[in-house]
Scaffold this motif. Structure first.
Motif, PDB file in Angstrom:
ATOM      1  N   MET A  55       0.828  -1.194   0.000  1.00  0.00           N
ATOM      2  CA  MET A  55       0.000   0.000   0.000  1.00  0.00           C
ATOM      3  C   MET A  55       0.869   1.253   0.000  1.00  0.00           C
ATOM      4  O   MET A  55       0.582   2.230  -0.662  1.00  0.00           O
ATOM      5  N   THR A  56       1.941   1.202   0.795  1.00  0.00           N
ATOM      6  CA  THR A  56       2.791   2.391   0.910  1.00  0.00           C
ATOM      7  C   THR A  56       3.787   2.485  -0.238  1.00  0.00           C
ATOM      8  O   THR A  56       4.564   3.421  -0.308  1.00  0.00           O
ATOM      9  N   HIS A  57       3.769   1.506  -1.132  1.00  0.00           N
ATOM     10  CA  HIS A  57       4.656   1.494  -2.290  1.00  0.00           C
ATOM     11  C   HIS A  57       6.122   1.551  -1.903  1.00  0.00           C
ATOM     12  O   HIS A  57       6.963   1.907  -2.704  1.00  0.00           O
ATOM     13  N   THR A  58       6.406   1.235  -0.634  1.00  0.00           N
ATOM     14  CA  THR A  58       7.793   1.317  -0.195  1.00  0.00           C
ATOM     15  C   THR A  58       8.582   0.091  -0.631  1.00  0.00           C
ATOM     16  O   THR A  58       9.736   0.176  -1.029  1.00  0.00           O
ATOM     17  N   PHE A  59       7.921  -1.048  -0.519  1.00  0.00           N
ATOM     18  CA  PHE A  59       8.633  -2.288  -0.820  1.00  0.00           C
ATOM     19  C   PHE A  59       7.858  -3.131  -1.808  1.00  0.00           C
ATOM     20  O   PHE A  59       6.630  -3.073  -1.865  1.00  0.00           O
ATOM     21  N   ARG A  60       8.592  -3.931  -2.544  1.00  0.00           N
ATOM     22  CA  ARG A  60       7.953  -4.814  -3.507  1.00  0.00           C
ATOM     23  C   ARG A  60       8.052  -6.266  -3.037  1.00  0.00           C
ATOM     24  O   ARG A  60       9.070  -6.677  -2.464  1.00  0.00           O
ATOM     25  N   ILE A  61       7.003  -7.005  -3.309  1.00  0.00           N
ATOM     26  CA  ILE A  61       6.985  -8.433  -3.024  1.00  0.00           C
ATOM     27  C   ILE A  61       6.983  -9.154  -4.361  1.00  0.00           C
ATOM     28  O   ILE A  61       6.148  -8.836  -5.215  1.00  0.00           O
ATOM     29  N   PRO A  62       7.851 -10.075  -4.624  1.00  0.00           N
ATOM     30  CA  PRO A  62       8.850 -10.637  -3.696  1.00  0.00           C
ATOM     31  C   PRO A  62      10.239 -10.030  -3.834  1.00  0.00           C
ATOM     32  O   PRO A  62      11.157 -10.515  -3.175  1.00  0.00           O
ATOM     33  N   GLU A  63      10.393  -8.957  -4.651  1.00  0.00           N
ATOM     34  CA  GLU A  63      11.739  -8.467  -4.914  1.00  0.00           C
ATOM     35  C   GLU A  63      12.449  -8.005  -3.642  1.00  0.00           C
ATOM     36  O   GLU A  63      13.589  -8.387  -3.382  1.00  0.00           O
ATOM     37  N   ASP A  64      11.781  -7.166  -2.838  1.00  0.00           N
ATOM     38  CA  ASP A  64      12.422  -6.670  -1.623  1.00  0.00           C
ATOM     39  C   ASP A  64      12.275  -7.641  -0.461  1.00  0.00           C
ATOM     40  O   ASP A  64      13.179  -7.807   0.354  1.00  0.00           O
ATOM     41  N   VAL A  65      11.115  -8.264  -0.401  1.00  0.00           N
ATOM     42  CA  VAL A  65      10.887  -9.205   0.687  1.00  0.00           C
ATOM     43  C   VAL A  65       9.916 -10.297   0.214  1.00  0.00           C
ATOM     44  O   VAL A  65       8.930 -10.013  -0.456  1.00  0.00           O
ATOM     45  N   ALA A  66      10.280 -11.536   0.557  1.00  0.00           N
ATOM     46  CA  ALA A  66       9.404 -12.661   0.221  1.00  0.00           C
ATOM     47  C   ALA A  66       8.423 -12.880   1.368  1.00  0.00           C
ATOM     48  O   ALA A  66       8.724 -12.544   2.520  1.00  0.00           O
ATOM     49  N   LEU A  67       7.252 -13.417   1.033  1.00  0.00           N
ATOM     50  CA  LEU A  67       6.209 -13.561   2.056  1.00  0.00           C
ATOM     51  C   LEU A  67       5.524 -14.908   1.885  1.00  0.00           C
ATOM     52  O   LEU A  67       5.146 -15.290   0.774  1.00  0.00           O
ATOM     53  N   ILE A  68       5.400 -15.614   3.002  1.00  0.00           N
ATOM     54  CA  ILE A  68       4.674 -16.882   2.939  1.00  0.00           C
ATOM     55  C   ILE A  68       3.720 -16.991   4.124  1.00  0.00           C
ATOM     56  O   ILE A  68       4.038 -16.528   5.227  1.00  0.00           O
ATOM     57  N   GLY A  69       2.545 -17.548   3.873  1.00  0.00           N
ATOM     58  CA  GLY A  69       1.534 -17.687   4.919  1.00  0.00           C
ATOM     59  C   GLY A  69       1.343 -19.140   5.320  1.00  0.00           C
ATOM     60  O   GLY A  69       2.242 -19.964   5.127  1.00  0.00           O
ATOM     61  N   TYR A  70       0.170 -19.434   5.840  1.00  0.00           N
ATOM     62  CA  TYR A  70      -0.111 -20.792   6.315  1.00  0.00           C
ATOM     63  C   TYR A  70      -1.619 -21.008   6.272  1.00  0.00           C
ATOM     64  O   TYR A  70      -2.379 -20.139   6.702  1.00  0.00           O
ATOM     65  N   ASP A  71      -2.037 -22.120   5.712  1.00  0.00           N
ATOM     66  CA  ASP A  71      -3.436 -22.578   5.637  1.00  0.00           C
ATOM     67  C   ASP A  71      -3.920 -22.665   4.199  1.00  0.00           C
ATOM     68  O   ASP A  71      -4.826 -23.419   3.895  1.00  0.00           O
ATOM     69  N   ASP A  72      -3.324 -21.840   3.330  1.00  0.00           N
ATOM     70  CA  ASP A  72      -3.757 -21.781   1.934  1.00  0.00           C
ATOM     71  C   ASP A  72      -5.257 -21.557   1.803  1.00  0.00           C
ATOM     72  O   ASP A  72      -5.982 -22.359   1.216  1.00  0.00           O
ATOM     73  N   ILE A  73      -5.736 -20.473   2.386  1.00  0.00           N
ATOM     74  CA  ILE A  73      -7.161 -20.141   2.254  1.00  0.00           C
ATOM     75  C   ILE A  73      -7.462 -19.704   0.826  1.00  0.00           C
ATOM     76  O   ILE A  73      -6.542 -19.391   0.061  1.00  0.00           O
ATOM     77  N   ASP A  74      -8.737 -19.677   0.475  1.00  0.00           N
ATOM     78  CA  ASP A  74      -9.128 -19.343  -0.895  1.00  0.00           C
ATOM     79  C   ASP A  74      -8.549 -18.010  -1.345  1.00  0.00           C
ATOM     80  O   ASP A  74      -8.192 -17.834  -2.502  1.00  0.00           O
ATOM     81  N   PHE A  75      -8.453 -17.072  -0.405  1.00  0.00           N
ATOM     82  CA  PHE A  75      -7.991 -15.743  -0.752  1.00  0.00           C
ATOM     83  C   PHE A  75      -6.528 -15.692  -1.145  1.00  0.00           C
ATOM     84  O   PHE A  75      -6.091 -14.762  -1.820  1.00  0.00           O
ATOM     85  N   ALA A  76      -5.763 -16.689  -0.706  1.00  0.00           N
ATOM     86  CA  ALA A  76      -4.319 -16.639  -0.940  1.00  0.00           C
ATOM     87  C   ALA A  76      -4.026 -16.484  -2.431  1.00  0.00           C
ATOM     88  O   ALA A  76      -3.199 -15.686  -2.833  1.00  0.00           O
ATOM     89  N   VAL A  77      -4.750 -17.227  -3.256  1.00  0.00           N
ATOM     90  CA  VAL A  77      -4.471 -17.220  -4.684  1.00  0.00           C
ATOM     91  C   VAL A  77      -4.887 -15.899  -5.324  1.00  0.00           C
ATOM     92  O   VAL A  77      -4.307 -15.471  -6.324  1.00  0.00           O
TER      93      VAL A  77
END
Lengths: 337, 337
Positions: free
Chosen positions: A262-284
């Motif tokens: 939102m703040t356009h400060t960082f890019r995913i995944p270039e600046d930081v990688a992100l992983i969650g847990y549960d694989d809910i429908d919204f993840a995709v």
DNA sequence: TCGTACCAATGAAACGATTCAAATATCCGC
DNA sequence: GCGGATATTTGAATCGTTTCATTGGTACGA
């Protein structure tokens, strides 16, 4: 009002004995073709429907299995429920579903209700420590299988998912894509799932001498909790930012993602990688499709029913604690840089 | 294995007649204090639990109500289910839950199952046109209430939500916050909810001579479908952009929001206001908290049970079609500019 | 002491299915 | 047409509860 027809009415209407009607229903091979047709015709004409209560009274047990979950709204349980229903229907049983909503009172009500219904067995994802209640059930011949909780095998069977392995999987994936300064987001650690996943992540870190893991406590496991952790990271600035973040569930991860993008400060995944847990429908369908850890919910539900069926059939079957291993789902949020 | 104790065992153990035990259970006032205590003690010692099958066989009907929903995973239904369970428990009934998963076969299975169980009545959110099946049920004395579908009052009672009113509410709100060039996103219009909501929106537009409504068809009602509509809008450029968008559900709205904010081309609500429908949990935690239309799910579930109870008690009650009006929930995505 | 109420407790009948031993029908070879 | 084997049908007993007409007790006033 015309009371629903009984087997006796059918027998009269078809001019046969009640036993014959019962045989048509249960052992069609014992009945001659001609008689069978007459009886089936009578059944159709009277709109006869078996009375399950009488059936089950005579049989001494029902053809249903009780299933009590913590929250039917939770996709994890919804999926377990569906798998259990399908597996049960293969065995010719139906599932009575109860939603305790994390409330011990509701849970107790369902246990009582199911006992009065003489369910063949009980599948339960317990609210607190109900092992005493369940011991009582077992003494009374109602086998029980714990769902999503590891049980003492000397007393109960159980099906659960290895959260430590899931945590390891997530951290290991971040490490393998080249990240070294990892962060774990989750809380409170009093939730077993959170501490187990963290522990797994720490195990993965130990295998890489140059990797570090920072623990960022969140207040709950919601999108908003994730967003405040994310905002905090944004304020830190680029220098201090981890290059890989593992969130204890997808909601947290979505919140973190919102703050960072939102703040356009960082890019995913270039600046930081992100992983969650549960694989809910919204993840995709997140802004950046979210990598996650998927739990084998179908297998959980199916296996729970199978363990239960086993115990129903042979009273003194030994109990088994089946532990499933979750699965890594890679999407764009942990793409290689 | 020690078979569970029957009322007869309790009677023997307490040295009373079976009728007395039954009275202790059902009409405690008819029994003297001394006897009551002896019986209760026996019940406790033997771990006696009522056999519901026998009870219900004698009573001729169960104390359960069947509820068949299209998808328990859908928060809308989850909430309806919970409300129905609570309302039923007030009446001393339990709810048997069935999930048809939009599958007519599963639906039919549940109807059969519930009929064998002799449920007092049936609450159903039908897959297709099952009115024939349900007519049959009604003839056999199983009252039925349709959920989330408007029924012909001469045949069934029903509880539903006025989607036209919801559409009006959403569009009216956009107009009242000063927007004039509105767009409706949703599809396919073969879904009744979509066409009704659109119709309501058009009604609101007609009240404002200088307002326009453009219809943007989406391929389904998912986040991804919303995103592709959003991308299309972004390509159009600022000139052609509507200043208020009404999406037929929240998932679409979230998708549109992602497209608009991700590209940093437009701001919500400054450049364009956005409102969804359903008020799912995610609405509040979207990047820009999403305004939405909330459906009174608790009232739906509760009322469904009440209508059903009414029909159970007096066989020839006239049917009623209760239509609820949804509610506007204002958040940041439609803030005044 | 008797009669009348009233209160408690009793236990057989009923609900509707399944089971199973017994009765009856059918078939076969000779 | 008969004996024996097999196939079909019968109907009473049973499951555990609730109901209700009946019985047994107790108390009270006359």
């Amino acid at each position: 009002m015309n009371r629903t027809a009984s087997i006796k009415d059918v027998a009269n209407h078809a001019s046969v004995a009640v036993g014959t009607v019962s045989n048509v229903l249960n052992y069609p091979d014992r009945v001659s073709q001609r008689t069978k047709e007459r009886v089936l015709k009578a059944i159709d004409e009277l709109g006869f429907v078996r009375n399950d209560a009488a059936r089950q009274l005579r049989a001494g047990h029902s053809r249903t299995v009780g299933l009590i979950v913590l929250d039917v709204g939770n996709p994890f349980f919804t999926s377990v429920v569906r798998a259990a229903e399908d597996a049960a229907s293969v065995h010719g049983s139906a599932v009575l579903l109860g939603d305790s909503g994390h409330d011990a009172g509701r849970e107790a009500n369902y246990i009582d209700l199911f006992q009065e219904q003489r369910v063949q067995g009980l599948l339960i994802s317990p609210v607190g420590d109900v092992t005493e209640r369940l011991d009582l059930l077992r003494e009374r011949g109602v086998p029980t299988v714990l769902v999503d909780r590891l049980a003492d095998e000397s007393r109960f069977s159980s099906v659960s998912v290895d959260d430590d392995a899931g945590g390891y999987l997530a951290a290991r994936h971040l490490l393998e894509t080249g990240r070294r300064r990892l962060a774990f987001v989750g809380g409170p650690t009093s939730i077993r799932q959170v501490s187990d996943r963290l522990q797994g992540a720490q195990r993965a870190i130990k295998e890489e001498p140059d990797a570090t893991l920072e623990v960022l406590a969140s207040e709950g496991m919601t999108v908003l909790a994730g967003r405040s952790v994310g905002n905090m990271l944004v304020e830190r600035g680029r220098e201090e930012l981890p290059d890989g973040i593992f969130c204890a569930n997808d909601l947290l991860a979505l919140g973190v993602m919102q703050s960072l993008t939102m703040t356009h400060t960082f890019r995913i995944p270039e600046d930081v990688a992100l992983i969650g847990y549960d694989d809910i429908d919204f993840a995709v369908s997140a802004v950046v499709p979210l990598s996650s850890i998927r739990q084998p919910t179908e297998a959980l539900g199916r296996t729970a029913i199978e363990l239960l069926t086993g115990e129903v059939e042979s009273q003194n079957a030994t109990h088994r604690a089946v532990v499933f291993t979750p699965e890594l789902v890679v999407r764009q949020s942990t793409g290689k840089v």
